[in-house]
Design a protein around this motif. Sequence first.
Motif, mmCIF file in Angstrom:
data_model
loop_
_atom_site.group_PDB
_atom_site.id
_atom_site.type_symbol
_atom_site.label_atom_id
_atom_site.label_comp_id
_atom_site.label_asym_id
_atom_site.label_seq_id
_atom_site.Cartn_x
_atom_site.Cartn_y
_atom_site.Cartn_z
ATOM 1 N N LYS A 62 0.831 -1.209 0.000
ATOM 2 C CA LYS A 62 0.000 0.000 0.000
ATOM 3 C C LYS A 62 0.860 1.250 0.000
ATOM 4 O O LYS A 62 0.555 2.226 -0.715
ATOM 5 N N VAL A 63 1.934 1.256 0.772
ATOM 6 C CA VAL A 63 2.814 2.423 0.808
ATOM 7 C C VAL A 63 3.482 2.627 -0.547
ATOM 8 O O VAL A 63 3.546 3.753 -1.059
ATOM 9 N N ALA A 64 3.978 1.555 -1.155
ATOM 10 C CA ALA A 64 4.596 1.683 -2.477
ATOM 11 C C ALA A 64 3.591 2.215 -3.494
ATOM 12 O O ALA A 64 3.911 3.112 -4.289
ATOM 13 N N ASP A 65 2.374 1.675 -3.472
ATOM 14 C CA ASP A 65 1.335 2.154 -4.395
ATOM 15 C C ASP A 65 1.052 3.642 -4.181
ATOM 16 O O ASP A 65 0.907 4.412 -5.142
ATOM 17 N N ALA A 66 0.951 4.045 -2.908
ATOM 18 C CA ALA A 66 0.628 5.440 -2.598
ATOM 19 C C ALA A 66 1.742 6.382 -3.029
ATOM 20 O O ALA A 66 1.479 7.466 -3.567
ATOM 21 N N ILE A 67 3.003 5.991 -2.814
ATOM 22 C CA ILE A 67 4.118 6.845 -3.215
ATOM 23 C C ILE A 67 4.168 6.971 -4.729
ATOM 24 O O ILE A 67 4.355 8.074 -5.277
ATOM 25 N N ASN A 68 3.994 5.872 -5.441
ATOM 26 C CA ASN A 68 3.965 5.948 -6.906
ATOM 27 C C ASN A 68 2.848 6.877 -7.383
ATOM 28 O O ASN A 68 3.050 7.690 -8.297
ATOM 29 N N GLU A 69 1.688 6.777 -6.770
ATOM 30 C CA GLU A 69 0.555 7.594 -7.203
ATOM 31 C C GLU A 69 0.781 9.071 -6.910
ATOM 32 O O GLU A 69 0.498 9.931 -7.757
ATOM 33 N N ILE A 70 1.317 9.394 -5.726
ATOM 34 C CA ILE A 70 1.483 10.808 -5.385
ATOM 35 C C ILE A 70 2.602 11.432 -6.213
ATOM 36 O O ILE A 70 2.520 12.612 -6.603
ATOM 37 N N ILE A 71 3.650 10.666 -6.531
ATOM 38 C CA ILE A 71 4.694 11.190 -7.421
ATOM 39 C C ILE A 71 4.098 11.463 -8.798
ATOM 40 O O ILE A 71 4.395 12.493 -9.430
ATOM 41 N N PHE A 72 3.262 10.564 -9.278
ATOM 42 C CA PHE A 72 2.603 10.746 -10.572
ATOM 43 C C PHE A 72 1.727 11.998 -10.552
ATOM 44 O O PHE A 72 1.786 12.833 -11.476
ATOM 45 N N GLU A 73 0.925 12.176 -9.499
ATOM 46 C CA GLU A 73 0.058 13.349 -9.405
ATOM 47 C C GLU A 73 0.876 14.632 -9.319
ATOM 48 O O GLU A 73 0.509 15.653 -9.911
ATOM 49 N N THR A 74 1.984 14.593 -8.582
ATOM 50 C CA THR A 74 2.860 15.768 -8.491
ATOM 51 C C THR A 74 3.415 16.131 -9.859
ATOM 52 O O THR A 74 3.430 17.300 -10.254
ATOM 53 N N GLY A 75 3.862 15.130 -10.595
ATOM 54 C CA GLY A 75 4.414 15.385 -11.916
ATOM 55 C C GLY A 75 3.398 15.949 -12.891
ATOM 56 O O GLY A 75 3.722 16.840 -13.699
ATOM 57 N N LEU A 76 2.151 15.474 -12.820
ATOM 58 C CA LEU A 76 1.123 15.975 -13.729
ATOM 59 C C LEU A 76 0.904 17.479 -13.551
ATOM 60 O O LEU A 76 0.565 18.179 -14.507
ATOM 61 N N LYS A 77 1.112 17.969 -12.331
ATOM 62 C CA LYS A 77 0.938 19.396 -12.056
ATOM 63 C C LYS A 77 2.116 20.226 -12.573
ATOM 64 O O LYS A 77 2.065 21.460 -12.525
ATOM 65 N N CYS A 78 3.159 19.565 -13.063
ATOM 66 C CA CYS A 78 4.355 20.272 -13.528
ATOM 67 C C CYS A 78 4.428 20.396 -15.039
ATOM 68 O O CYS A 78 5.411 20.917 -15.565
ATOM 69 N N PHE A 79 3.407 19.929 -15.756
ATOM 70 C CA PHE A 79 3.401 20.067 -17.214
ATOM 71 C C PHE A 79 3.059 21.497 -17.612
ATOM 72 O O PHE A 79 2.146 22.112 -17.038
ATOM 73 N N ASP A 80 3.785 22.033 -18.586
ATOM 74 C CA ASP A 80 3.440 23.354 -19.103
ATOM 75 C C ASP A 80 2.493 23.210 -20.301
ATOM 76 O O ASP A 80 2.097 22.099 -20.674
#
Length: 267
Positions: free
Chosen positions: A40-58
């Motif tokens: 669960k922790v691995a899944d959550a970290i992967n998901e939050i990194i993905f969500e963080t990255g999506l907010k960084c697209f120009d």
Amino acid sequence: MYNLETLQISSTFPCLVIYLLDQSGSMEDPFSPNISKAQKVADAINEIIFETGLKCFDSNGNVKNRFEISVIGYGGRNSAVEPAWEGNLRGHWVVSIADVFTNAIGEQNGIPIWITPKAVSDTPMTRAFENAYRVCEAWINWGNHRDCHPPIIINITDGEATDGGSFDSTLKKKVQQLKSLHTNYGGVNIFNIHISGLSGDSILFPNNSPIRGNASLLFELSTELNPQMVALANRMGYNVQQGARGYVFNGSPKHLMDFLNIGSNPL
């Protein structure tokens, strides 16, 4: 100190986020009926990194390096404390969000995978915070990082440090040293997610210390949420007051993801 409310996180002034992942043997225990704590922790970290990255697209579809990410596992094979990245990022302590996005090792349910679950051996939490101190100190002193948002450290654990010293004095000292680091916008943020196997109510973003054993210690180690984080928590439906600590005890899967969203997205 500068006014944090005026800061805009950007590729020129990025924010460092460090995730400390307990990978000790007890993380193999169930988090929910069909999934271990480690998974669960691995899944959550992967998901939050993905969500963080999506907010960084120009607007042109390019990832701007607004965040730099460190994921440190502690426990695992031989009670190691080391970067938890897999694949091309293995061994890297700090990675720009753009490099993260181009180096996934796979995908699951539409979410890229960078971190895989591990659950072996002891809980060297003190050494994990010691490594976080070294990473933060080097990062703050590089280039213009003193004019950036203070680093954010999110520790996810289900147990007590096996290297904490008498009455956890060694652990407390190391975390206090980490709290002494700062940029021109304030001191580092240290948040803790305490995954407990105990029954009972969850404790979410408290202002006062819980009275339950190790919960009290992890609350003490946690810093306060900044006003932007408090506002975000309240928008997400939590009743959070100014002065609340970045601490969750016995949280559900939803609490875990919400905490990561609140802690990892400072502005």
